[in-house]
Design a protein around this motif. Structure first.
Motif, PDB file in Angstrom:
ATOM      1  N   PRO A 147       3.733 -28.131 -23.359  1.00 33.78           N
ATOM      2  CA  PRO A 147       3.143 -28.270 -22.019  1.00 33.78           C
ATOM      3  C   PRO A 147       1.713 -28.789 -22.049  1.00 33.78           C
ATOM      4  O   PRO A 147       1.245 -29.335 -21.066  1.00 33.78           O
ATOM      5  CB  PRO A 147       3.172 -26.840 -21.468  1.00 33.78           C
ATOM      6  N   ASP A 148       1.001 -28.605 -23.158  1.00 34.05           N
ATOM      7  CA  ASP A 148      -0.359 -29.130 -23.224  1.00 34.05           C
ATOM      8  C   ASP A 148      -0.458 -30.178 -24.335  1.00 34.05           C
ATOM      9  O   ASP A 148      -1.065 -29.939 -25.377  1.00 34.05           O
ATOM     10  CB  ASP A 148      -1.374 -28.005 -23.431  1.00 34.05           C
ATOM     11  N   PRO A 149       0.147 -31.327 -24.136  1.00 36.23           N
ATOM     12  CA  PRO A 149       0.210 -32.309 -25.233  1.00 36.23           C
ATOM     13  C   PRO A 149      -1.151 -32.846 -25.619  1.00 36.23           C
ATOM     14  O   PRO A 149      -1.356 -33.223 -26.758  1.00 36.23           O
ATOM     15  CB  PRO A 149       1.094 -33.408 -24.655  1.00 36.23           C
ATOM     16  N   ASN A 150      -2.095 -32.878 -24.670  1.00 34.00           N
ATOM     17  CA  ASN A 150      -3.392 -33.444 -25.000  1.00 34.00           C
ATOM     18  C   ASN A 150      -4.284 -32.475 -25.749  1.00 34.00           C
ATOM     19  O   ASN A 150      -5.410 -32.812 -26.097  1.00 34.00           O
ATOM     20  CB  ASN A 150      -4.098 -33.913 -23.730  1.00 34.00           C
TER      21      ASN A 150
ATOM     22  N   ASN B 117      -4.446 -35.421 -32.823  1.00 37.87           N
ATOM     23  CA  ASN B 117      -3.958 -35.958 -31.558  1.00 37.87           C
ATOM     24  C   ASN B 117      -2.877 -36.983 -31.809  1.00 37.87           C
ATOM     25  O   ASN B 117      -3.088 -37.938 -32.540  1.00 37.87           O
ATOM     26  CB  ASN B 117      -5.098 -36.618 -30.798  1.00 37.87           C
TER      27      ASN B 117
ATOM     28  N   SER C 271      15.793 -61.633 -14.733  1.00 37.08           N
ATOM     29  CA  SER C 271      15.817 -62.928 -14.048  1.00 37.08           C
ATOM     30  C   SER C 271      15.099 -63.995 -14.851  1.00 37.08           C
ATOM     31  O   SER C 271      15.569 -65.132 -14.946  1.00 37.08           O
ATOM     32  CB  SER C 271      15.157 -62.798 -12.683  1.00 37.08           C
ATOM     33  N   PHE C 272      13.961 -63.598 -15.434  1.00 39.05           N
ATOM     34  CA  PHE C 272      13.228 -64.596 -16.214  1.00 39.05           C
ATOM     35  C   PHE C 272      14.027 -65.049 -17.421  1.00 39.05           C
ATOM     36  O   PHE C 272      14.064 -66.222 -17.766  1.00 39.05           O
ATOM     37  CB  PHE C 272      11.865 -64.051 -16.657  1.00 39.05           C
TER      38      PHE C 272
ATOM     39  N   LEU D 172      16.463 -67.473 -16.234  1.00 37.91           N
ATOM     40  CA  LEU D 172      15.869 -68.767 -15.911  1.00 37.91           C
ATOM     41  C   LEU D 172      15.521 -69.547 -17.161  1.00 37.91           C
ATOM     42  O   LEU D 172      15.621 -70.766 -17.208  1.00 37.91           O
ATOM     43  CB  LEU D 172      14.597 -68.559 -15.085  1.00 37.91           C
TER      44      LEU D 172
ATOM     45  N   PHE E 255      19.806 -75.814 -15.210  1.00 37.52           N
ATOM     46  CA  PHE E 255      20.435 -75.987 -13.904  1.00 37.52           C
ATOM     47  C   PHE E 255      20.625 -77.476 -13.620  1.00 37.52           C
ATOM     48  O   PHE E 255      19.715 -78.273 -13.850  1.00 37.52           O
ATOM     49  CB  PHE E 255      19.574 -75.353 -12.816  1.00 37.52           C
TER      50      PHE E 255
ATOM     51  N   VAL F 285      22.311 -80.291 -10.681  1.00 36.92           N
ATOM     52  CA  VAL F 285      22.945 -80.436  -9.378  1.00 36.92           C
ATOM     53  C   VAL F 285      24.318 -81.044  -9.626  1.00 36.92           C
ATOM     54  O   VAL F 285      24.453 -82.100 -10.237  1.00 36.92           O
ATOM     55  CB  VAL F 285      22.121 -81.361  -8.480  1.00 36.92           C
TER      56      VAL F 285
END
Lengths: 620, 505
Positions: free
Chosen positions: B385-388, B443, B469-470, B473, B478, B480
């Motif tokens: 609970p106190d990782p830091n 730490n 999406s990138f 693309l 693409f 026509v």
């Protein structure tokens, strides 16, 4: 995304970007600058608040009343310092031991790469003395640091006195859960670097230090104190550390909270905050503070002894006592109470300070601008570069399609379609070689320079820097004419070179802004318009002037003038030039002594990149 | 059943006739430390001439039943448990009589008859956790090691097969009153009489160092060593910072430290003594004044040093004659070659690293052992609970046989003070020292837990929407598509046009 995968829309979009490229670029640039200027506007900057629960809810009741004792310690220390002609090591050790601390000393030595003329030092030898107050019933796993520099002359005697008085008071208390280290460091940052390296048992720079050290576990927070008068009118807090690193905002909040509790005046960047926030002068005032912070952060120079702690992930600030001509003065007891309160709150910490912001800008001490708010300003500036890149890429793309025979081919004057990447290699090599020379030669060649010219070493280094910098602009940039057989240089050649330069610049600035926003923003604000406009086709003198104005060295010069202007101490041209020379030497020293990355970044990254644009400008 | 009961009665009847079979010796060692603090070490030793392992024991007199049954049931040969708050500053305080690492330390040797050592270890730590109200139940395979070179048995042992040894440290364990109370209850007189009167929790925890321990081991019954006795040693070390409580003075007294004085003796104890270290410090000839004047002075060689102790025997009637209480006061008038390395690498989430080295330390030298490690991200459910706060690396242990400057006489072990006799010494030429380093707080990279929801949402969105999406693309091309493709007639026409040398339709 559907917009992009539909070829019709895609073509329409690229045509729009192609046609409106320049207006879009201008718009984006203006939006970026406007956004930045709006950051100082109070509604955009929320009030600071304490996020850490361990420090927030409980107020401690300070009981420090030993202001007089602090002053007598200070007088005694001053006497011994004068007698010893430097750090009175033996006296400090004895005094700390008598207070019941565990005392250690750490001798260190460092030879600077070249003499530092502003601080007048070259071969430095010193000793750090520190006493550890062991927390009862804790296993020395965590510690806090109160550090005070032992400066030359009559400076900081009161800080040492106050530290000793606090140590003797703290020693009698039983509530400590973390060890407290009281450190007196000699030769300000050099001593601090030596101490930190020895404490963490690493050797990053070439500091030589000896002595096995008394350790007190992981340091949670550190406060550096500078105090040179018996009474103070206000406290100035310095946050910017090495490379523009900032401590957690909660540490600053803690200081601010105790200043308010004890009625102390506190300033940041030497500026008090104004109570009215909706008037125009108030806006100008906070903009001034914000700009000062941006300039300080961009310089990458630690603004106090705390600056080196941040590298080890230790939250730290420097508190500077100011004694000006104000009427209200505060005595040592009030100052001691403030520090006591801060240490007792820090002592309560269960975890490292991590709740609050690590990236912020401060238009005043009680307001902050978080990273989410200021980043778009930089994003708009980078968008200019991206638009330009897409512009070239689209044109290249349309050229490629044109050659495929489909559709109407754009009327591009392309006598030879593939100039070959060979023509781009010499300019790239030359530019980066110039950068390497700028980085290595000044320090390596100082001996040769002092033998042949009547200058001192540090002058030699600075002048070599300027010489190489200017010479880089005059290097033969037209090698492609020889290679390409005197074809006069194709459009395609310079376009590819500019594309590369734009990509490099966007990449460098993008990375830089994540590490040090201020530096990234300043460089972007100056370099982006010139970089976007650079082309061999336009009005050459205007473009050349613009590009010269955008070079990092001129940016530095202008920043110095701006800073003096903001501090309300305008510099004359000659003075500014002297400051500029001093800043160059300082920057090199910062890199070699503490590992600041500003100098290598400018020499190896920004300067070659700028040379590429210079190259593009003189392609034909 | 009847026969057994009769036998028991017989034994009981025979008991007082023979020499008493169990005995309690208690002592308190007070030693002023060089830096001005005072260390107080209590030792309570219960010795029982019975064989716990045979299982024939059902009547407990001085030996606590809870521990006795534990030893018998789980096949424990030796048990050492230490609960410590604070850190013994060896540099400032000198060598400790008994040292322990910060937090909880437990190490146990099991009998060779124990078949499943890990199961017994697990069970033992859980039972001890209940007895001492400590979080010993957190001992599992991830923090248990089996050292091969260090931690030899301190008591009677036939063989040292290190598979029967288990060692664990919990550096985060906090020691408090709740651990002290059950420890005090194990004493035959409780905290009602004898030295244990001084064990007032409020004062004991107002100190710079607090360490309480329980050691159980088999020892020789007599010099001929034909039979086994069991020994329970309860030790408690506290360091009082007289500097901060005494306004800078180094004087102390029992009352100042414990806010109690000794009033009467424990009637069950066969020996009850207070030792005060009054050996002259070699550097400054400080004069110590102890009141009341001690009955006798004992000289012993402890950790290679000749020490002088003022001894107060609480059982001698003269001590309590003059005043009804005893309040002792003290006033101050003014690189190398390692020949053995054992390394057992860790397995993630199953067992820790163990590195043991046998090193000959050259004189007047500094030996530095560094271990490189990489910081890695844990699984997100594994963060505390106190990782830091950081993660503890438990103390490392240094065990050494240090050559003694002044040779020790071979004294009768039974007669010598208790604080000299826990660690066995083969001969008088060297003595055994065990040192612990402070635990280390490391730490690890910690994700920002304050807004996990935002982070997860944002990451998923970025990955799913933008990246997908990138990628699409970037990897697709693409074109026509021509709306109508010519039929057979067009193809024929194209063939003809090709022959004629005209571009196709």
């Amino acid at each position: 995304m559907g917009l992009l995968s539909d070829p019709h829309c895609r073509r329409a979009l690229s045509r729009l970007v192609l046609r409106l490229n320049t207006p879009l670029c201008v718009l984006s640039y203006v939006a970026g600058l406007g956004w930045f200027l709006a950051l100082a506007f109070q509604p955009l900057a929320p009030r600071t608040y304490m996020s850490e629960n361990a420090m927030g809810s409980t107020m401690v009741e300070e009981q420090f009343v030993f202001g007089e004792r602090a002053l007598s310690y200070a007088r005694e220390f001053a006497g011994h310092k004068k007698k010893a002609g430097g750090m009175p090591v033996a006296w400090l050790e004895k005094t700390m031991w008598n207070l019941g601390l565990e005392v250690h000393k750490q001798p260190f030595s460092r030879t600077l790469p070249f003499p530092d003329e502003t601080r007048e030092r070259y071969m430095v030898k010193g000793t750090n003395v520190y006493g550890i107050l062991r927390a009862p019933r804790a296993a020395s796993t965590e510690a806090l640091v109160l550090s005070v520099p032992c400066s030359e002359g009559p400076h900081n005697n009161q800080a040492v006195g106050l530290m000793l008085a606090l140590a003797s008071y703290f020693r009698g208390q039983i509530y400590w859960a973390k060890d407290i280290i009281f450190l007196v460091n000699e030769h300000d940052l050099l001593g601090m670097e030596a101490w930190l390296e020895a404490y963490h048992d690493v050797n990053i720079t070439e500091v030589r230090s000896s002595g096995t050290l008394g350790r007190a576990g992981a340091i949670q927070a550190a406060i550096a104190l500078e105090l040179s008068s018996d009474v103070v009118t206000s406290f100035d807090v310095a946050v910017e550390g090495l490379n523009g690193q900032l401590p957690n905002l909660d540490l600053l909040n803690l200081f601010h909270a105790f200043c308010q509790k004890n009625g102390l005046l506190c300033t940041i960047q030497g500026k008090l905050q104004r109570s009215d926030w909706d008037s125009l002068p108030a806006y100008a005032h906070s903009l001034q503070t914000l700009l000062l912070m941006v300039l300080a952060q961009a310089s990458g120079r630690p603004r106090g002894d705390h600056g080196l702690f941040l590298r080890y992930r230790i939250e730290a600030i420097t508190l500077r006592g100011i004694n000006s001509f104000r009427q209200y003065k505060y005595d040592m007891t009030t100052v001691g109470k403030t520090l006591e309160g801060m240490f007792r709150k820090l002592n309560n910490l269960l975890e490292r300070l991590h709740q609050s912001y690590f990236f912020y800008l401060l238009p005043s001490l009680s307001r902050f601008v978080s990273i989410g708010v200021y980043m778009p300003a930089f994003g708009f500036l980078i968008l200019v570069l991206i638009l330009k890149i897409s512009f070239w890429a689209e044109r290249e793309g349309s050229v490629g399609r044109g050659e495929g025979g489909q559709g109407p081919s754009p009327p591009l004057p392309l006598p030879e379609s593939r100039p070959g990447l060979l023509a781009l290699v010499p300019p790239l090599l030359i530019c980066h070689a110039a950068g390497l020379a700028l980085y290595f030669l000044p320090v390596l060649g100082q001996r040769v320079a002092t033998q042949h010219f009547p200058v001192s070493e540090s002058e030699a280094v600075v002048l070599t820097v300027i010489a190489i910098y200017v010479a880089g602009m005059a290097l033969p940039h037209n090698t492609h004419r020889v290679l390409a057989g005197g074809g006069g240089g194709s459009d395609r050649g310079w376009m590819t070179l500019k594309l590369l330069a734009l990509l490099a610049l966007a990449l460098q600035l993008g990375c830089l802004a994540l590490l040090n926003f201020s530096l990234g923003f300043l460089l972007a604000a100056t370099m982006v318009p010139a970089a976007a406009a650079a082309a061999p086709t336009g009005p050459k003198p205007v473009l050349a002037a613009l590009l010269v104005l955008a070079t990092p060295a001129v940016t530095l010069l202008l920043a110095i003038f701006l800073q003096r202007e903001l501090l309300e101490a305008p510099a004359s041209a000659g003075e500014g030039w002297q400051l500029f020379l001093a800043a160059l030497a300082e920057g090199l020293l910062q890199h070699h002594l503490y590992g600041s990355f500003l100098c290598p970044f400018l020499a190896l990254g920004a300067y070659p990149c700028w040379l590429l644009f210079w190259n593009v400008l003189f392609w034909k | 059943m009847l026969a057994a009961a009769a036998l028991l009665l017989l034994l009981l009847a025979a008991g007082p006739g023979r020499a008493r079979r169990d005995a309690l010796r208690e002592e308190l060692l007070l030693s002023p430390l060089p830096a001005g603090e005072v260390a107080a070490t209590f030792q309570f030793r219960t010795r029982w001439d019975a064989d716990l392992q045979r299982g024939a024991v059902s009547h407990y007199r001085l030996f606590p039943k809870a521990l006795g049954r534990l030893v018998a049931a789980l096949g424990v040969r030796e048990l050492h448990l230490a609960l410590t708050q604070g850190f013994w500053r060896t540099q400032a305080w000198g060598q400790p009589p008994l040292q322990a690492p910060a937090g909880a330390e437990l190490w146990v040797w099991f009998q060779p008859t124990v078949t499943n050592v890990d199961k017994a270890w697990k069970e033992l730590s859980n039972v001890l956790s209940g007895i001492f109200c400590a979080s010993l139940n957190f001992i599992d395979s991830t923090n248990t090691v089996t050292p091969t070179a260090s931690f030899k048995p301190l008591g009677l042992a036939n063989g040292t097969d290190h598979h029967l040894l288990r060692y664990a440290v919990l550096p985060r364990e906090v020691v408090c009153t709740e651990n002290l109370t059950p420890w005090k209850k194990l004493l035959p007189c409780g905290s009602k009489a004898g030295l244990a009167v001084l064990l007032k929790a409020e004062r004991l925890f107002h100190s710079s160092y607090h360490s309480q321990a329980v050691h159980i081991r088999p020892v020789c019954r007599d010099a001929s060593c034909l039979a086994v006795s069991w020994e329970l040693r309860q030790t408690l070390t506290v360091v009082f910072d007289t500097f901060s409580s005494g306004q800078g003075k180094k004087d102390w007294s029992l009352f100042k430290m414990f806010s109690r004085t000794l009033t009467d003796t424990c009637p069950l104890a066969s020996q009850s003594k207070v030792y005060v270290d009054i050996s002259p410090k070699n550097k400054e000839k400080e004069l110590l004044e102890v009141t009341p004047t001690p009955a006798s002075v004992h000289e012993a060689i402890v950790q290679g040093d000749k020490r002088t102790y003022a001894v107060y025997d609480l059982l001698s009637p003269s001590l309590f004659n003059t005043s009804r209480s005893l309040n002792v006061q003290l006033k101050w008038k003014r690189p190398q070659d390692s020949c053995y390395i054992h390394y057992q690498p860790a397995q993630d989430r199953r067992r820790p690293h163990l590195l043991e080295m046998l090193i000959q330390l050259p004189a007047n030298s500094v030996t530095k052992i560094t271990i490189q490690f990489e910081r890695a991200l844990l699984k997100w459910t594994e963060y505390p609970p106190d990782p830091n706060h950081g993660f503890y690396v438990s103390s490392s242990v240094l065990s050494a046989l240090v050559p003694s400057i002044s040779a020790m006489k071979n004294m009768d072990v039974e007669q010598s003070p208790l604080f000299t006799s826990l660690f066995p010494s083969s001969d008088g030429s060297s003595y055994f020292v065990r040192l612990y380093t402070e635990p280390l707080l490391v730490n690890l990279p910690t994700p920002d837990f304050s807004m996990p929801y935002n982070v997860i949402c944002l990451t998923c969105t970025v990955v799913a929407v933008c990246y997908g999406s990138f990628y699409n693309l970037l990897t697709r091309t693409f074109h026509v598509e021509e709306p109508s493709r010519g039929g057979l007639a067009k193809r024929l026409a194209n063939v003809i046009r090709k022959f004629r040398g005209v571009p196709p339709l």
